[in-house]
Design an enzyme around this catalytic site. Structure first.
Site, PDB file in Angstrom:
ATOM      1  N   ARG A 187     -46.161 -60.931  99.905  1.00  0.00           N
ATOM      2  CA  ARG A 187     -45.852 -61.616  98.724  1.00  0.00           C
ATOM      3  C   ARG A 187     -46.372 -60.565  97.425  1.00  0.00           C
ATOM      4  O   ARG A 187     -45.684 -60.522  96.469  1.00  0.00           O
ATOM      5  CB  ARG A 187     -46.597 -62.926  98.498  1.00  0.00           C
ATOM      6  CG  ARG A 187     -46.816 -63.368  97.128  1.00  0.00           C
ATOM      7  CD  ARG A 187     -47.192 -64.883  97.129  1.00  0.00           C
ATOM      8  NE  ARG A 187     -48.575 -65.318  97.875  1.00  0.00           N
ATOM      9  CZ  ARG A 187     -49.755 -64.856  97.466  1.00  0.00           C
ATOM     10  NH1 ARG A 187     -50.139 -64.199  96.386  1.00  0.00           N
ATOM     11  NH2 ARG A 187     -50.509 -65.260  98.157  1.00  0.00           N
ATOM     12  N   TYR A 232     -27.250 -66.606  77.549  1.00  0.00           N
ATOM     13  CA  TYR A 232     -26.967 -66.920  78.854  1.00  0.00           C
ATOM     14  C   TYR A 232     -27.401 -68.439  78.924  1.00  0.00           C
ATOM     15  O   TYR A 232     -28.504 -68.771  78.547  1.00  0.00           O
ATOM     16  CB  TYR A 232     -27.706 -66.180  80.019  1.00  0.00           C
ATOM     17  CG  TYR A 232     -27.595 -66.542  81.317  1.00  0.00           C
ATOM     18  CD1 TYR A 232     -26.371 -66.990  82.106  1.00  0.00           C
ATOM     19  CD2 TYR A 232     -28.998 -66.614  82.050  1.00  0.00           C
ATOM     20  CE1 TYR A 232     -26.515 -67.300  83.451  1.00  0.00           C
ATOM     21  CE2 TYR A 232     -28.824 -67.111  83.206  1.00  0.00           C
ATOM     22  CZ  TYR A 232     -27.532 -67.592  83.915  1.00  0.00           C
ATOM     23  OH  TYR A 232     -27.642 -67.815  85.157  1.00  0.00           O
ATOM     24  N   ASP A 262     -32.837 -58.558  77.578  1.00  0.00           N
ATOM     25  CA  ASP A 262     -32.152 -58.595  78.843  1.00  0.00           C
ATOM     26  C   ASP A 262     -31.153 -57.704  78.873  1.00  0.00           C
ATOM     27  O   ASP A 262     -29.989 -57.551  78.007  1.00  0.00           O
ATOM     28  CB  ASP A 262     -31.565 -60.146  78.822  1.00  0.00           C
ATOM     29  CG  ASP A 262     -30.634 -60.498  80.016  1.00  0.00           C
ATOM     30  OD1 ASP A 262     -30.312 -59.661  80.785  1.00  0.00           O
ATOM     31  OD2 ASP A 262     -30.446 -61.558  80.202  1.00  0.00           O
ATOM     32  N   LYS A 280     -26.697 -58.390  89.538  1.00  0.00           N
ATOM     33  CA  LYS A 280     -25.358 -58.016  88.891  1.00  0.00           C
ATOM     34  C   LYS A 280     -25.036 -56.581  89.096  1.00  0.00           C
ATOM     35  O   LYS A 280     -24.866 -56.336  90.264  1.00  0.00           O
ATOM     36  CB  LYS A 280     -25.472 -58.509  87.383  1.00  0.00           C
ATOM     37  CG  LYS A 280     -25.882 -59.987  87.055  1.00  0.00           C
ATOM     38  CD  LYS A 280     -25.153 -61.078  87.798  1.00  0.00           C
ATOM     39  CE  LYS A 280     -25.314 -62.468  87.346  1.00  0.00           C
ATOM     40  NZ  LYS A 280     -26.812 -62.956  87.408  1.00  0.00           N
TER      41      LYS A 280
END
Length: 379
Positions: A46, A98, A170, A195
């Site tokens: 993790r 977004y 971003d 993306k």
């Protein structure tokens, strides 16, 4: 080291056990310790995993940053940044944003006493009047989703630094191939790695890149404590995808430019949103902070209501009607019912996200086939 070389080699060394050139998939949840604490930096996957660490170092190198963190999604990365805030803190962000970012800001974090100001960020000076003693973060995306507005990163960075405020950019639409916000003064760069960076529509992932060690430690604490970290298989796939990022982005940009110019002259298209046009309001800023104009293009259809827009969106054969963007295949999206459905209609329409707007993620197929598909769909 130049970008193409970093894309192929950064963060990756031959495997010390076998000499494997490609970073192996360390499919393990835990690690042997010679004695308590003697763990060679790995305890539990993790928090740390060798495959993921190679990816994080690679993405950081592409962004000219010292530190990188990979998350299980772009929203996981966004959430980690917001967890640095406290009740009463305020955030300045764009009004063309977004839908997923808008949703987590307003539906999740406003409940915990964080206040968000949604502003027109076309001019950096619009920010100054909204700053007060509680302002702790400026969050911008550029180009914006979906109307391709360009935000002046360097200009806003100067204001943020003068007021002791963190700036997060971003950078999903541009990718590190086209734009490096850290070089322009940003404190944090966020990516939906899903993306362009991954590039093949087969992974969901996010990333943060920073230069400041203390900021990195704060984000790493959230990353490890809250656990929104990706597994080694996804990390391996993204490492593989990155090796062609420079080649893919060049093709995306070339095809995007040709599609934008074709659509600009189409009788059924009212407006084309693409920062490469000299008529774009912040074209000069785009030229200054980007190396090219990308593969994202949005259009509004002339005299088209919702029904006609749906009909056209459903006629494409090469472009796929789907969520997401940045893969090698071309996608078409209807923001008001898909990616931006969580934003109130009035707020959407105020910034141009109308029912007759379609967003195109222009892929790397043969340009003649893409133009032919646009022609038949718009006929």
């Amino acid at each position: 080291m130049k970008f193409a070389t970093k894309a192929i080699h950064a963060g990756q060394e031959p495997d010390p056990t076998t000499g494997a050139v490609m970073t192996p998939i360390y499919q393990t949840s835990t690690y042997w310790q010679r004695s308590p604490g003697d763990n060679k930096g790995y305890e539990y996957s993790r928090g740390t995993n060798p495959t993921r660490k190679a990816l994080e170092d690679c993405i950081a190198a592409l962004e000219n940053a010292k530190y990188g963190l990979a998350f299980s999604s772009g929203m996981g990365a966004t959430d980690a940044v917001l967890r640095l805030l406290s009740p009463g803190d305020e955030v300045i962000t764009g009004d063309d944003l977004y839908g997923g970012s808008y949703r987590i800001f307003t539906k999740i974090y406003e409940k915990y006493g964080i206040k968000f100001h949604f502003l027109d960020l076309d001019k950096p000076e619009n920010i100054e009047q909204a700053i007060n003693k509680n302002t702790k973060l400026i969050w911008i995306e550029t180009p914006t989703n979906p109307t391709m507005r360009i935000v002046d990163i360097a200009g806003i960075s100067k204001i943020a630094k003068a007021n002791g405020i963190k700036l997060c950019v971003d950078n999903t639409f541009a990718s590190p191939y086209l734009q490096n916000p850290i070089d322009l003064g940003a404190d944090i760069v966020m990516h939906s790695v899903t993306k362009y960076i991954a590039g093949h529509s087969d992974v969901v992932m996010g990333a943060l890149c920073v230069n400041d060690e203390e900021l990195y430690k704060s984000l790493w604490f959230v990353y490890n404590a809250c656990g929104a970290t990706p597994g080694p298989q996804d990390s391996f796939l993204v490492l593989r995808g990155i090796k062609t990022l420079h080649l893919r982005m060049k093709a995306h940009c070339e095809n995007g430019a040709k599609v934008a110019h074709y659509l600009k002259n189409h009788p059924k298209v009212e407006h084309v949103y693409w920062p490469g046009f000299e008529s774009h309001p912040n074209h000069e800023i785009a030229k200054k902070q980007m190396r090219d104009f990308g593969g994202m293009v949005s259009i509004t259809l002339k005299n088209a209501g919702l029904e006609e827009t749906f009909k056209i969106a459903s006629k494409f054969k090469v472009f796929t009607l789907a969520e997401s963007l940045g893969g090698v295949e071309s996608l078409i999206n209807h923001p008001t019912t898909m990616t931006h459905g969580s934003i109130p209609k009035e707020a959407r329409e105020k910034v141009g996200v109308t029912d007759n707007l379609l967003r195109l993620s222009v892929g790397v197929e043969d340009i003649d086939d893409l133009i032919a598909d646009l022609e038949q769909a718009l006929a």
